[in-house]
Design an enzyme around this catalytic site. Sequence first.
Site, PDB file in Angstrom:
ATOM      1  CG  HIS A  19      -8.545 -46.334  33.114  1.00 22.53           C
ATOM      2  ND1 HIS A  19      -9.199 -46.502  34.051  1.00 22.53           N
ATOM      3  CD2 HIS A  19      -9.630 -46.611  31.745  1.00 22.53           C
ATOM      4  CE1 HIS A  19      -9.804 -47.978  33.375  1.00 22.53           C
ATOM      5  NE2 HIS A  19     -10.625 -47.867  32.070  1.00 22.53           N
ATOM      6  CG  ASP A  76     -18.536 -61.234  19.995  1.00 21.58           C
ATOM      7  OD1 ASP A  76     -17.344 -60.265  20.498  1.00 21.58           O
ATOM      8  OD2 ASP A  76     -18.399 -62.856  20.013  1.00 21.58           O
ATOM      9  N   GLY A  77     -17.749 -57.988  20.951  1.00 22.57           N
ATOM     10  CA  GLY A  77     -17.085 -57.058  20.423  1.00 22.57           C
ATOM     11  C   GLY A  77     -15.754 -56.723  19.871  1.00 22.57           C
ATOM     12  CG  ASP A  84      -9.694 -53.635  28.683  1.00 22.47           C
ATOM     13  OD1 ASP A  84      -9.230 -54.675  28.869  1.00 22.47           O
ATOM     14  OD2 ASP A  84     -10.061 -53.073  29.610  1.00 22.47           O
TER      15      ASP A  84
END
Length: 286
Positions: A18, A145-146, A166
């Site tokens: 991050h 779905d990514g 990720d």
Amino acid sequence: MNYRHAFHAGSFADVIKHIVLARILTYLQDKPAAFRVIDTHAGAGLYDLDSDEARRGGEWLTGIARLLQARLSNESAALTKPYLDIVRAFNPKGELKIYPGSPLIARGLLRPQDRLVACELEPKARKALIDALRRDEQARVVDLDGWVALPAFVPPKERRGLVLIDPPFEAKDEFERLGEVFSAAFAKWPTGIYVIWYPAKNRRATDMLAQTVARLAAAAKPPGKCLRLEFSVAPQADSAALTSTGLLIVNPPYTLHGELKTILPELEIPLGQGGAARFRLEAPKP
């Protein structure tokens, strides 16, 4: 392996990821043109650090909790401020109870002209993310779905932005699939910024992924650049919890390497477990 966000919210791996995410988005803010953030495996968005999942490992205690208490130099404090300001905004009373995930970190750094697309397939996490972003006209949660969404959503109409990849690494072939799907997306949008997270447990798998991504970046016209960051808080044992995290950043802002060279050494002591942490920051060879 299973690195679902709820179990590791606020961990050292989240802190590193991050910080990088916030530095890139801060850089993108320097130009007035709009940008888009695409989060392929977004998670629930906000995490209760008193929940059963977060308390099971208590990883936030050796991650974000330590960073908030660390004494950083003025330069590192300024560089981490955009990220930490967002964390503090979700904990207005000063007691660390909530941790914002990647989509909420990204949302906190969008200007009025910017947009966020967050993909989440798991029903419970998706509902929580929708609730966290309810009535937000700049953010869209997608029930997809990514792996399917990534090549479908690029290039964005803004032609500027960042893709965060990720995944939870639940499948044995996740590293191979990551390379394949990145290749398909990068072929469609070679000028985008990509941030790929991975658990650094298997040296052979991580090296192969880094080589694949670096080779694809180098073959683009014009050639793209790739930056590899790994941060280890303790020696990694096969059966132990994750102690080493990795990021591959494709087309990183020219400022990022220098910023990370400033920040990372100051995180070695506060984030280290049983001794100082260590990091590597390099351009991987194709």
